[in-house]
Enzyme design. Structure first.
Site, PDB file in Angstrom:
ATOM      1  N   LYS A  53       0.824  -1.219   0.000  1.00  0.00           N
ATOM      2  CA  LYS A  53       0.000   0.000   0.000  1.00  0.00           C
ATOM      3  C   LYS A  53       0.856   1.266   0.000  1.00  0.00           C
ATOM      4  O   LYS A  53       0.381   2.336  -0.374  1.00  0.00           O
ATOM      5  CB  LYS A  53      -0.922   0.005   1.226  1.00  0.00           C
ATOM      6  CG  LYS A  53      -1.951  -1.124   1.224  1.00  0.00           C
ATOM      7  CD  LYS A  53      -2.719  -1.138   2.546  1.00  0.00           C
ATOM      8  CE  LYS A  53      -3.632  -2.363   2.628  1.00  0.00           C
ATOM      9  NZ  LYS A  53      -4.193  -2.531   3.980  1.00  0.00           N
ATOM     10  N   PHE A  93      11.941  -6.037   4.706  1.00  0.00           N
ATOM     11  CA  PHE A  93      12.807  -6.867   5.545  1.00  0.00           C
ATOM     12  C   PHE A  93      11.979  -7.633   6.574  1.00  0.00           C
ATOM     13  O   PHE A  93      12.148  -8.848   6.757  1.00  0.00           O
ATOM     14  CB  PHE A  93      13.848  -5.960   6.213  1.00  0.00           C
ATOM     15  CG  PHE A  93      14.489  -6.504   7.459  1.00  0.00           C
ATOM     16  CD1 PHE A  93      15.141  -7.732   7.457  1.00  0.00           C
ATOM     17  CD2 PHE A  93      14.472  -5.767   8.637  1.00  0.00           C
ATOM     18  CE1 PHE A  93      15.752  -8.227   8.617  1.00  0.00           C
ATOM     19  CE2 PHE A  93      15.083  -6.258   9.799  1.00  0.00           C
ATOM     20  CZ  PHE A  93      15.712  -7.489   9.790  1.00  0.00           C
ATOM     21  N   ASP A  98       9.305 -12.497   8.336  1.00  0.00           N
ATOM     22  CA  ASP A  98       8.084 -12.896   9.038  1.00  0.00           C
ATOM     23  C   ASP A  98       7.383 -14.039   8.311  1.00  0.00           C
ATOM     24  O   ASP A  98       6.888 -14.987   8.945  1.00  0.00           O
ATOM     25  CB  ASP A  98       7.149 -11.685   9.164  1.00  0.00           C
ATOM     26  CG  ASP A  98       5.958 -11.959  10.074  1.00  0.00           C
ATOM     27  OD1 ASP A  98       6.189 -12.303  11.244  1.00  0.00           O
ATOM     28  OD2 ASP A  98       4.810 -11.825   9.621  1.00  0.00           O
ATOM     29  N   ASP A 102       6.435 -17.622   9.963  1.00  0.00           N
ATOM     30  CA  ASP A 102       5.035 -18.078  10.010  1.00  0.00           C
ATOM     31  C   ASP A 102       4.733 -19.184   8.999  1.00  0.00           C
ATOM     32  O   ASP A 102       3.620 -19.710   8.985  1.00  0.00           O
ATOM     33  CB  ASP A 102       4.086 -16.896   9.737  1.00  0.00           C
ATOM     34  CG  ASP A 102       4.098 -15.865  10.848  1.00  0.00           C
ATOM     35  OD1 ASP A 102       4.630 -16.173  11.929  1.00  0.00           O
ATOM     36  OD2 ASP A 102       3.590 -14.748  10.628  1.00  0.00           O
ATOM     37  N   ARG A 107       1.728 -13.541  -0.073  1.00  0.00           N
ATOM     38  CA  ARG A 107       1.896 -12.174   0.416  1.00  0.00           C
ATOM     39  C   ARG A 107       1.561 -11.246  -0.747  1.00  0.00           C
ATOM     40  O   ARG A 107       2.090 -11.383  -1.826  1.00  0.00           O
ATOM     41  CB  ARG A 107       3.348 -11.963   0.871  1.00  0.00           C
ATOM     42  CG  ARG A 107       3.758 -10.521   1.127  1.00  0.00           C
ATOM     43  CD  ARG A 107       3.152  -9.964   2.375  1.00  0.00           C
ATOM     44  NE  ARG A 107       3.615 -10.638   3.594  1.00  0.00           N
ATOM     45  CZ  ARG A 107       3.154 -10.374   4.804  1.00  0.00           C
ATOM     46  NH1 ARG A 107       2.216  -9.442   4.958  1.00  0.00           N
ATOM     47  NH2 ARG A 107       3.584 -11.035   5.870  1.00  0.00           N
ATOM     48  N   ASP A 169       5.047 -11.674  20.366  1.00  0.00           N
ATOM     49  CA  ASP A 169       3.951 -12.259  19.599  1.00  0.00           C
ATOM     50  C   ASP A 169       4.212 -13.733  19.315  1.00  0.00           C
ATOM     51  O   ASP A 169       3.332 -14.591  19.505  1.00  0.00           O
ATOM     52  CB  ASP A 169       3.778 -11.478  18.294  1.00  0.00           C
ATOM     53  CG  ASP A 169       2.469 -11.796  17.590  1.00  0.00           C
ATOM     54  OD1 ASP A 169       1.550 -12.338  18.234  1.00  0.00           O
ATOM     55  OD2 ASP A 169       2.351 -11.491  16.387  1.00  0.00           O
ATOM     56  N   LYS A 195       5.295  -3.996  17.986  1.00  0.00           N
ATOM     57  CA  LYS A 195       5.373  -4.636  16.672  1.00  0.00           C
ATOM     58  C   LYS A 195       4.853  -3.751  15.543  1.00  0.00           C
ATOM     59  O   LYS A 195       5.257  -3.900  14.391  1.00  0.00           O
ATOM     60  CB  LYS A 195       4.593  -5.960  16.700  1.00  0.00           C
ATOM     61  CG  LYS A 195       4.779  -6.808  15.458  1.00  0.00           C
ATOM     62  CD  LYS A 195       4.037  -8.129  15.563  1.00  0.00           C
ATOM     63  CE  LYS A 195       4.105  -8.893  14.253  1.00  0.00           C
ATOM     64  NZ  LYS A 195       3.373 -10.164  14.294  1.00  0.00           N
ATOM     65  N   ASP A 244      -7.734  -5.674  13.814  1.00  0.00           N
ATOM     66  CA  ASP A 244      -8.169  -6.935  14.423  1.00  0.00           C
ATOM     67  C   ASP A 244      -9.687  -7.090  14.324  1.00  0.00           C
ATOM     68  O   ASP A 244     -10.196  -8.178  14.022  1.00  0.00           O
ATOM     69  CB  ASP A 244      -7.763  -6.978  15.903  1.00  0.00           C
ATOM     70  CG  ASP A 244      -6.267  -7.112  16.111  1.00  0.00           C
ATOM     71  OD1 ASP A 244      -5.529  -7.287  15.128  1.00  0.00           O
ATOM     72  OD2 ASP A 244      -5.834  -7.037  17.280  1.00  0.00           O
TER      73      ASP A 244
END
Length: 361
Positions: A53, A93, A98, A102, A107, A169, A195, A244
């Site tokens: 974005k 990065f 990440d 995960d 992505r 996290d 984060k 969230d």
């Protein structure tokens, strides 16, 4: 701002990237790197940096224009955009690494970088090279400036803060081991601030402030950077709580993706609010169904959220957060600009809040 004006603003920012990309590739070439290594780095940059974005990078330019109180000159625009692209390199990065942690699949609508043919664990080094580019670019373009060390320290400090947030996290909510006793609204707040809030909200504004010549003061209570942080960190927290909530309550058509926080065992505001409200029987439903790769279990959690009135709780949270942040913005002193020097302005923070308040995606 019209959609056309937004598109033009984004396009102007994107037009700076090829020059930055070339500068980085020229550095490899000047150091005698082989052609295949240079081409690999070019693919890494193209695949991972410009596709998002770009809100963080654009925020540097927007903030600089507000602080200056006028349109930026060509040179000023390039320097602000370059710092914006440094934020996007930091984001890249984080995302490349990440996604490996995960074991994510996609992505930005395409396979994660580490899942591309021939990449695999090389993506670890690729993520390091995205981060290192930040410091190479800052040295090339800002070494002669009195705020050069401030830029370096800001990026280092923000990176460390984000990595601390990621650690909390990862050990609180691993995808393959559900333990809701580790969750709490306080833990959620800590994760979100470290984060997300520092690098997504404070970093872009502070970069623009340094570039525009805003100085630190000797007392923290009057320091513009401390004041900016005191507003932008709560703003970043509000943004993530909103994110969230939309993951649970927003439709795929509305938010552009299918929400996965429940099945992925995310330490989300929604589940933490539910845990704070739940009766023993409702807690048992949460323990049995949260974080399961099962559509029926996910549906039971969503039904429980409805039963607990999470939508209404969020509406109350949003109004309270908006009022609180507006109150903080009002503490920004209306200092007149002297000799054309930039000063901190309420508009910097209001422009952020206006983009976020009541957003639906």
């Amino acid at each position: 701002m019209t959609a056309d004006a937004k598109a033009q603003k984004r396009q102007r920012f994107e037009d700076v990237f090829p020059a930055i990309r070339q500068e980085l590739l020229d550095y490899l070439a000047a150091n005698g790197m082989p052609k295949d290594a240079i081409e690999w780095y070019g693919r890494n940059l193209d695949y991972n940096v410009p596709g998002g974005k770009l809100n963080r990078g654009l925020s540097v330019v927007d903030t600089a224009e507000i602080l200056k109180g006028r349109l930026l000159t060509e040179q000023e625009y390039f320097r602000a955009a370059l710092l914006g692209w440094c934020v996007e390199l930091l984001q890249a990065f984080f995302l490349v690494s990440d996604d490996m942690m995960d074991q994510s699949i996609t992505r930005r609508g395409q396979p994660c970088w580490y899942r591309r043919d021939g990449v695999g664990y090389i993506a670890i080094n690729d993520s390091f090279m995205l981060e290192a580019a930040i410091y190479h670019l800052i040295k090339n373009h800002f070494r002669a400036e009195p705020y050069y060390v401030h830029l370096l320290e800001l990026f280092h400090e923000t990176t460390f803060q984000t990595e601390i947030g990621q650690l909390i996290d990862l050990i609180t909510a691993p995808e393959d081991h559900v333990d809701l006793s580790k969750f709490s609204l306080q833990k959620h707040k800590l994760i979100v601030i470290y984060k997300t809030a520092y690098y997504s909200f404070y970093l872009p504004v502070a970069l623009a402030m340094y570039m525009c010549g805003l100085a630190h003061t000797s007392t923290p209570s009057t320091d513009p950077y401390e004041l900016a942080k005191s507003i932008l960190v709560p703003l970043g927290e509000y943004f993530q709580v909103q994110d969230d909530f939309l993951d649970y309550a927003g439709t795929p058509e509305q938010i552009g993706k299918i929400g996965t926080d429940i099945i992925d065992n995310k330490c989300s505001w929604c589940v933490n609010t539910a845990l704070a409200l739940a009766t023993p029987d409702q807690r048992a439903v949460l323990d049995t169904n949260y974080g399961r790769k099962d559509a029926q279990a996910e549906a039971r959690i969503k039904a429980l959220y409805e039963e607990l009135g999470i939508r209404q709780r969020y509406a109350e949270y949003e109004e309270a957060a908006y009022k609180r942040i507006m109150g903080l913005i009002e503490t920004v002193p209306e200092t007149p600009s002297a000799d054309g020097q930039a000063v901190l302005k309420k508009e910097v923070f209001k422009s952020f809040l206006d983009k976020i308040y009541k957003r639906q995606k």
